[in-house]
Write a protein that holds these residues in place. Structure first.
Motif, PDB file in Angstrom:
ATOM      1  N   ILE A 191      42.103  15.947  40.230  1.00  0.00           N
ATOM      2  CA  ILE A 191      43.184  15.420  41.061  1.00  0.00           C
ATOM      3  C   ILE A 191      43.939  14.376  40.242  1.00  0.00           C
ATOM      4  O   ILE A 191      43.321  13.614  39.495  1.00  0.00           O
ATOM      5  N   MET A 192      45.247  14.331  40.395  1.00  0.00           N
ATOM      6  CA  MET A 192      46.059  13.358  39.680  1.00  0.00           C
ATOM      7  C   MET A 192      46.966  12.637  40.667  1.00  0.00           C
ATOM      8  O   MET A 192      47.489  13.244  41.610  1.00  0.00           O
ATOM      9  N   LEU A 193      47.153  11.347  40.448  1.00  0.00           N
ATOM     10  CA  LEU A 193      48.057  10.541  41.267  1.00  0.00           C
ATOM     11  C   LEU A 193      48.785   9.553  40.355  1.00  0.00           C
ATOM     12  O   LEU A 193      48.152   8.821  39.591  1.00  0.00           O
ATOM     13  N   ARG A 194      50.129   9.553  40.407  1.00  0.00           N
ATOM     14  CA  ARG A 194      50.915   8.626  39.588  1.00  0.00           C
ATOM     15  C   ARG A 194      52.023   8.002  40.442  1.00  0.00           C
ATOM     16  O   ARG A 194      52.777   8.705  41.115  1.00  0.00           O
ATOM     17  N   PHE A 195      52.105   6.657  40.434  1.00  0.00           N
ATOM     18  CA  PHE A 195      53.239   5.905  40.976  1.00  0.00           C
ATOM     19  C   PHE A 195      53.958   5.308  39.775  1.00  0.00           C
ATOM     20  O   PHE A 195      53.340   4.559  38.999  1.00  0.00           O
ATOM     21  N   LYS A 196      55.252   5.596  39.623  1.00  0.00           N
ATOM     22  CA  LYS A 196      55.951   5.104  38.428  1.00  0.00           C
ATOM     23  C   LYS A 196      57.445   5.380  38.575  1.00  0.00           C
ATOM     24  O   LYS A 196      57.853   6.269  39.337  1.00  0.00           O
ATOM     25  N   GLU A 197      58.277   4.667  37.827  1.00  0.00           N
ATOM     26  CA  GLU A 197      59.700   4.985  37.780  1.00  0.00           C
ATOM     27  C   GLU A 197      59.927   6.186  36.876  1.00  0.00           C
ATOM     28  O   GLU A 197      59.166   6.430  35.935  1.00  0.00           O
ATOM     29  N   ASN A 198      60.980   6.960  37.183  1.00  0.00           N
ATOM     30  CA  ASN A 198      61.461   8.046  36.334  1.00  0.00           C
ATOM     31  C   ASN A 198      60.454   9.190  36.155  1.00  0.00           C
ATOM     32  O   ASN A 198      60.469   9.887  35.139  1.00  0.00           O
ATOM     33  N   LEU A 199      59.548   9.417  37.112  1.00  0.00           N
ATOM     34  CA  LEU A 199      58.634  10.558  36.985  1.00  0.00           C
ATOM     35  C   LEU A 199      59.366  11.888  37.089  1.00  0.00           C
ATOM     36  O   LEU A 199      58.836  12.924  36.700  1.00  0.00           O
ATOM     37  N   ALA A 200      60.592  11.878  37.625  1.00  0.00           N
ATOM     38  CA  ALA A 200      61.389  13.104  37.682  1.00  0.00           C
ATOM     39  C   ALA A 200      62.044  13.414  36.346  1.00  0.00           C
ATOM     40  O   ALA A 200      62.580  14.518  36.171  1.00  0.00           O
ATOM     41  N   LYS A 201      62.007  12.464  35.389  1.00  0.00           N
ATOM     42  CA  LYS A 201      62.655  12.663  34.091  1.00  0.00           C
ATOM     43  C   LYS A 201      61.660  12.641  32.946  1.00  0.00           C
ATOM     44  O   LYS A 201      61.831  13.362  31.960  1.00  0.00           O
ATOM     45  N   GLU A 202      60.633  11.812  33.065  1.00  0.00           N
ATOM     46  CA  GLU A 202      59.691  11.651  31.952  1.00  0.00           C
ATOM     47  C   GLU A 202      58.356  12.292  32.312  1.00  0.00           C
ATOM     48  O   GLU A 202      57.670  11.857  33.249  1.00  0.00           O
ATOM     49  N   PRO A 203      57.927  13.367  31.585  1.00  0.00           N
ATOM     50  CA  PRO A 203      56.660  14.026  31.901  1.00  0.00           C
ATOM     51  C   PRO A 203      55.467  13.125  31.570  1.00  0.00           C
ATOM     52  O   PRO A 203      55.533  12.280  30.689  1.00  0.00           O
ATOM     53  N   VAL A 204      54.391  13.322  32.308  1.00  0.00           N
ATOM     54  CA  VAL A 204      53.137  12.615  32.031  1.00  0.00           C
ATOM     55  C   VAL A 204      52.052  13.665  31.826  1.00  0.00           C
ATOM     56  O   VAL A 204      52.159  14.816  32.234  1.00  0.00           O
ATOM     57  N   GLU A 205      50.965  13.238  31.167  1.00  0.00           N
ATOM     58  CA  GLU A 205      49.859  14.154  30.894  1.00  0.00           C
ATOM     59  C   GLU A 205      49.178  14.575  32.203  1.00  0.00           C
ATOM     60  O   GLU A 205      49.101  13.807  33.167  1.00  0.00           O
ATOM     61  N   TRP A 206      48.675  15.793  32.177  1.00  0.00           N
ATOM     62  CA  TRP A 206      47.989  16.345  33.361  1.00  0.00           C
ATOM     63  C   TRP A 206      46.749  17.085  32.872  1.00  0.00           C
ATOM     64  O   TRP A 206      46.796  18.266  32.564  1.00  0.00           O
ATOM     65  N   ASP A 207      45.652  16.366  32.788  1.00  0.00           N
ATOM     66  CA  ASP A 207      44.410  16.936  32.269  1.00  0.00           C
ATOM     67  C   ASP A 207      43.356  16.999  33.365  1.00  0.00           C
ATOM     68  O   ASP A 207      43.324  16.177  34.277  1.00  0.00           O
ATOM     69  N   ALA A 208      42.477  17.974  33.252  1.00  0.00           N
ATOM     70  CA  ALA A 208      41.292  18.071  34.126  1.00  0.00           C
ATOM     71  C   ALA A 208      40.067  17.949  33.235  1.00  0.00           C
ATOM     72  O   ALA A 208      39.986  18.582  32.184  1.00  0.00           O
ATOM     73  N   PHE A 209      39.122  17.135  33.656  1.00  0.00           N
ATOM     74  CA  PHE A 209      37.964  16.865  32.814  1.00  0.00           C
ATOM     75  C   PHE A 209      36.726  17.628  33.261  1.00  0.00           C
ATOM     76  O   PHE A 209      35.673  17.500  32.673  1.00  0.00           O
ATOM     77  N   THR A 210      36.844  18.411  34.334  1.00  0.00           N
ATOM     78  CA  THR A 210      35.713  19.199  34.800  1.00  0.00           C
ATOM     79  C   THR A 210      36.166  20.609  35.117  1.00  0.00           C
ATOM     80  O   THR A 210      37.373  20.902  35.147  1.00  0.00           O
ATOM     81  N   THR A 211      35.194  21.495  35.360  1.00  0.00           N
ATOM     82  CA  THR A 211      35.488  22.860  35.777  1.00  0.00           C
ATOM     83  C   THR A 211      34.697  23.162  37.047  1.00  0.00           C
ATOM     84  O   THR A 211      33.755  22.450  37.400  1.00  0.00           O
ATOM     85  N   VAL A 212      35.096  24.245  37.720  1.00  0.00           N
ATOM     86  CA  VAL A 212      34.429  24.638  38.960  1.00  0.00           C
ATOM     87  C   VAL A 212      34.372  26.155  39.013  1.00  0.00           C
ATOM     88  O   VAL A 212      35.273  26.838  38.517  1.00  0.00           O
ATOM     89  N   LYS A 213      33.269  26.712  39.566  1.00  0.00           N
ATOM     90  CA  LYS A 213      33.154  28.144  39.774  1.00  0.00           C
ATOM     91  C   LYS A 213      33.694  28.482  41.160  1.00  0.00           C
ATOM     92  O   LYS A 213      33.309  27.868  42.140  1.00  0.00           O
ATOM     93  N   CYS A 214      34.582  29.456  41.241  1.00  0.00           N
ATOM     94  CA  CYS A 214      35.237  29.796  42.504  1.00  0.00           C
ATOM     95  C   CYS A 214      34.413  30.813  43.287  1.00  0.00           C
ATOM     96  O   CYS A 214      33.525  31.474  42.746  1.00  0.00           O
ATOM     97  N   ASP A 215      34.739  30.932  44.573  1.00  0.00           N
ATOM     98  CA  ASP A 215      34.160  31.984  45.391  1.00  0.00           C
ATOM     99  C   ASP A 215      34.774  33.322  45.001  1.00  0.00           C
ATOM    100  O   ASP A 215      35.782  33.389  44.273  1.00  0.00           O
ATOM    101  N   LEU A 216      34.194  34.408  45.538  1.00  0.00           N
ATOM    102  CA  LEU A 216      34.629  35.751  45.151  1.00  0.00           C
ATOM    103  C   LEU A 216      36.106  35.990  45.427  1.00  0.00           C
ATOM    104  O   LEU A 216      36.789  36.633  44.651  1.00  0.00           O
TER     105      LEU A 216
END
Length: 832
Positions: free
Chosen positions: A590-615
């Motif tokens: 999950i990611m949450l960012r409060f900041k100015e100019n998020l519509a113009k300046e990209p930020v990193e979006w990483d996941a540090f874990t994995t999950v096994k899905c249902d069928l």
């Protein structure tokens, strides 16, 4: 004393005298002596035995340096004859235990051992070691035990308690002395010596384990039988535990409910307490509780005298009520005239659990108030947990068998049986039974789930989802409300029948049931007509079951349809896959960012874990951007999800400039780890290029905040083209999030819906509450509210409009807590 109470507590068995046969020496004794007095001799009495019984001789000698303990028990026995047997249970120059046992029938008084000569031997010469230990043999205590130098090789001090019971002996012996090892095993695993049961405990802090009176009883009696008396059994407690006494009396006119429990407890000591939970006349409840540690069997309440007194006399009133105290039901309750001042009829169910008690009692009687509060807020009486329910007219609260289990067994073990626990249901709920049995050649897989349910009643259904021979599936489901514990299937007999004889075919298939894997399955010859090998995965979810079962076996067709289209079996959701890699592994975070100019300046979006899905799930990644001008927010979720189109990517601009920008990115994909976008540019690259709009005349507060209310808005001059100010909040639930999102800003589009009435964005369920929509609903309801004398309700005061309320229950998390949780999950800070 009521004679019916004793068998209930102690399980007594009455026996008839038999004809006289042998006469045996009879008696029991226990004594501590100086070792210098050995050998010891004794004399005992005689008794006539029953026909066929023999004579038994049991002697135990415990030597402990300068002291010896002698235990003797003689008498009649049903045991088979055995020659004299001398057993050295423990033999060292320090502590040692030797016993003599014999059973004979050859003549009267054949159990004639009268000396320790055959048990004791002169001590071997020893040399003193370096360890000193206290030496004690006592039924009282060892506070003043003398200290001795242990023989060489004895490097540990023993400190334990021996419990001896049987053959007229009931003793607890404190033992201290020298040992060659640190183990608490002076008895060398011995549990019985003749009629003596022996047990051992070793103390760590000097406290002596207690023996407490033990027993339990639930009984409805006539009030004329009070006071009542009882006898109790005994039990040995854990070290540091105390003895508890709990008695509850519920008086209801001519009837009294008695609930008694005695035994060991970890609770702290307290003196006897008598509590009047509810005063009579009419229904009344009084209880007695005590916890003690000062001596064995100190929980010695023998009768109801401390609690019971004749009920006060009261004149008759005008209200008549049914009277009932029953564990069955109150269909034929007697109606009585209530005492004056008792103007209401109580109708409730008391549930008492703990201390060996598990009872549900139906109660009807006279009360002075209408509340469902017979227990007067009491929830605990000694070890008893007490609860109360008052069904509405026609309602009922059931107790159901409850539990879930799975097991792989050999088919030769069928039919299988099981036991489960119990649970109390909500009013109107029923009891459900679900059993599924998969047969696969030499193996069967059993799934059971029982408990409460809101489903409608239906009679027992046995469904054959797949017929054998080869792989077969049969299920049993039932929902009932007719009585407590009606979900009472406890065997596979109704599902299972021996398979018909079959001829072997020409196909060979591996056979396997496993929640791990089928790396080394057994291969069998399939029955004739079964020409295909099944290799699939069944996923079972619900009713306490959550498992993935790998299945291999023989089938008559090539399709991946072992379940024959079944998706639901009682409380179980079932699904099936025959793919080699059925479960996708996806990035999660999950990611949450409060900041100015998020519509113009990209930020990193990483996941540090994995999950096994249902069928039936694929990988998903979702972004939601809210930009109000001076401040912006972006929320992201990666994980598993269900999608109508397994591989799809969507960018949506729900509302755009000028004014508040609300945009989202949703990506579903069906390969392992495919939700791997590393920055928010996957959304930003699809947004329209920024313009520099000229400022207009409209001014609005601007804010975006994770809460129901904006607490830090600022006033901004809106760009030209905006026509009104937006103020409202959006609830987000799903994808690992559950929170409201408060928004204020400038808006141009004629609709007052910032999300353009979208209620699902990827895994997020959304519900939007613009302030003027709430005001409109409020104004339409105002005349009706004012007629009732009520005030109009502001949605931000805690009451949301009815169409939206169900979607946002439980979403009122604070910003600080929400940030703390999401930061922990993503290892990313909540930017200020």
């Amino acid at each position: 004393m009521s004679p019916a109470l004793l068998p209930a507590l102690l399980g007594l068995t009455l026996v008839l005298p038999g004809a006289q046969a042998l006469t045996c020496h009879s008696g029991s004794a226990m004594a501590v002596r100086e070792a210098t007095e050995l050998p010891l001799t004794w004399t005992v009495g005689e008794e006539d035995c029953r026909e066929g019984w023999g004579c038994q001789d049991t002697v135990m000698l415990l030597e402990n340096g300068p002291l010896v303990l002698l235990v003797i028990t003689k008498g009649c026995t049903q045991e088979e004859d055995q020659e004299a047997r001398v057993t050295q249970h423990w033999a060292t120059p320090g502590l040692s235990i030797v016993s003599y046992t014999r059973v004979c029938r050859r003549e009267d008084l054949c159990n004639d051992l009268s000396s320790t000569r055959s048990l004791s031997t002169p001590p071997l010469p020893t040399f003193p070691g370096t360890v000193r230990c206290p030496v004690c043999l006592s039924t009282e205590g060892c506070e003043t035990a003398p200290e001795v130098t242990c023989p060489v090789g004895h490097t540990h001090c023993y400190n334990g308690i021996l419990q001896l019971r049987g053959g007229g002996i009931d003793a607890k012996l404190r033992v201290q002395g020298c040992m060659s090892q640190a183990a608490c095993n002076l008895l060398n695993e011995t549990r019985g010596i003749g009629p003596l049961s022996v047990s051992e405990k070793c103390t760590t802090n000097g406290t002596v384990p207690l023996t407490c009176q033990s027993g339990r009883l639930v009984s409805v009696r006539n009030a004329t039988e009070l006071p009542l008396e009882w006898n109790a059994g005994k039990e040995d407690c854990g070290e540091g535990w105390g003895c508890q006494d709990t008695l509850m009396l519920l008086e209801n006119g001519p009837q009294v409910l008695l609930v008694l429990t005695k035994g060991c407890t970890q609770e702290e000591d307290h003196e006897a307490r008598i509590t009047q939970h509810r005063e009579g006349p009419g229904l009344s409840i009084v209880s007695y509780t005590r916890v003690c540690r000062h001596e064995d069997l100190c929980n010695d309440l023998p009768n109801t005298v401390p609690l019971w007194a004749l009920p006060p006399t009261a004149g008759p009133g005008t209200v008549r009520c049914p009277l009932c105290l029953s564990t069955e039901g109150c269909e034929s309750a007697t109606e009585v005239t209530c005492p004056v001042g008792h103007t209401h009829c109580y109708n409730g169910i008391l549930k008492l659990r703990g201390g060996g008690i598990n009872a549900k009692l139906r109660v009807q009687g006279c009360m002075s108030q209408a509340a469902c509060n017979l227990l007067n807020e009491t929830q605990k009486i000694g070890p008893l947990s007490a609860s109360e329910k008052c069904p509405t007219k026609g309602g009922q609260t059931l107790t159901c068998h409850s539990g879930s289990a799975m097991a792989v067994r050999e088919a030769t073990e069928l039919p299988l049986t099981w036991t489960v626990g119990e649970e109390d249901c909500r009013e109107g709920w029923g009891c459900q039974d679900t059993v599924m049995l998969l047969e696969n050649g030499p193996q069967v897989f059993l799934v059971i789930t029982k408990g409460c349910t809101q489903e409608k009643d239906h009679e027992a259904r046995v469904t054959r989802h797949q017929e054998g021979p080869g792989l077969s599936i049969v299920s049993y489901t039932r929902v009932c409300r007719r009585e407590d514990l009606c979900n009472d299937l406890f065997s596979t007999r109704r599902l299972w029948t021996p398979p018909p004889p079959t001829l072997p075919g020409t196909v060979h298939c591996p056979v396997c049931f496993s929640t791990e894997g089928c790396d080394s399955p057994t291969e069998v010859t399939c029955p004739v007509g079964h020409s295909h090998c099944y290799n699939g995965l069944l996923q079972l979810r619900g009713g306490g079951i959550n498992t993935n079962l790998r299945v291999q076996g023989c089938t008559s067709q090539a399709a991946c349809n072992l379940l024959n289209g079944t998706r639901k079996v009682g409380r179980l959701s079932v699904s099936e896959s025959c793919e080699t890699d059925a479960f996708r592994t996806c990035q999660k975070g999950i990611m949450l960012r409060f900041k100015e100019n998020l519509a113009k300046e990209p930020v990193e979006w990483d996941a540090f874990t994995t999950v096994k899905c249902d069928l039936d799930e694929v990988c998903q990644e979702t972004l939601l951007l809210i930009d109000v001008g001076p401040r912006s927010l972006i929320v992201g979720s990666k994980g598993c999800g269900k999608a109508e189109t397994p591989d799809s990517q969507t960018v949506s601009i729900h509302s755009g400039p000028p004014g508040v920008l609300a945009a989202s990115y949703t990506h579903f994909c069906s390969s392992n780890g495919c939700n791997n976008a590393s920055s928010t540019s996957v959304l930003l690259n699809s947004l329209p290029g920024p313009a520099a709009p000229a400022a207009g005349d409209l001014q609005c507060p601007a804010c975006v905040q994770m809460s129901r209310f904006c607490t830090s808005s600022i006033t901004v001059r809106c760009p030209k083209g905006t026509t009104h100010c937006y103020k409202g909040y959006i609830s987000l639930k799903g994808g690992g999030l559950s929170s409201p999102l408060s928004i204020q800003g400038c808006m141009a589009q004629p609709s007052n819906s910032l999300l353009n009435h979208t209620n699902r964005i990827g895994p997020f369920h959304t519900a939007e509450f613009p302030e003027d929509v709430n005001k409109d609903l409020q104004s339409r309801a105002a005349p009706k509210d004012l007629q009732r004398g009520g005030a109009s309700k502001d949605p931000h005061s805690g009451a949301a409009p009815a169409p939206y309320l169900a979607q946002v229950v439980g979403l009122g998390l604070s910003l600080a807590l929400w940030c703390a949780v999401t930061s922990l999950l993503t290892l990313l800070p909540c930017d200020s």
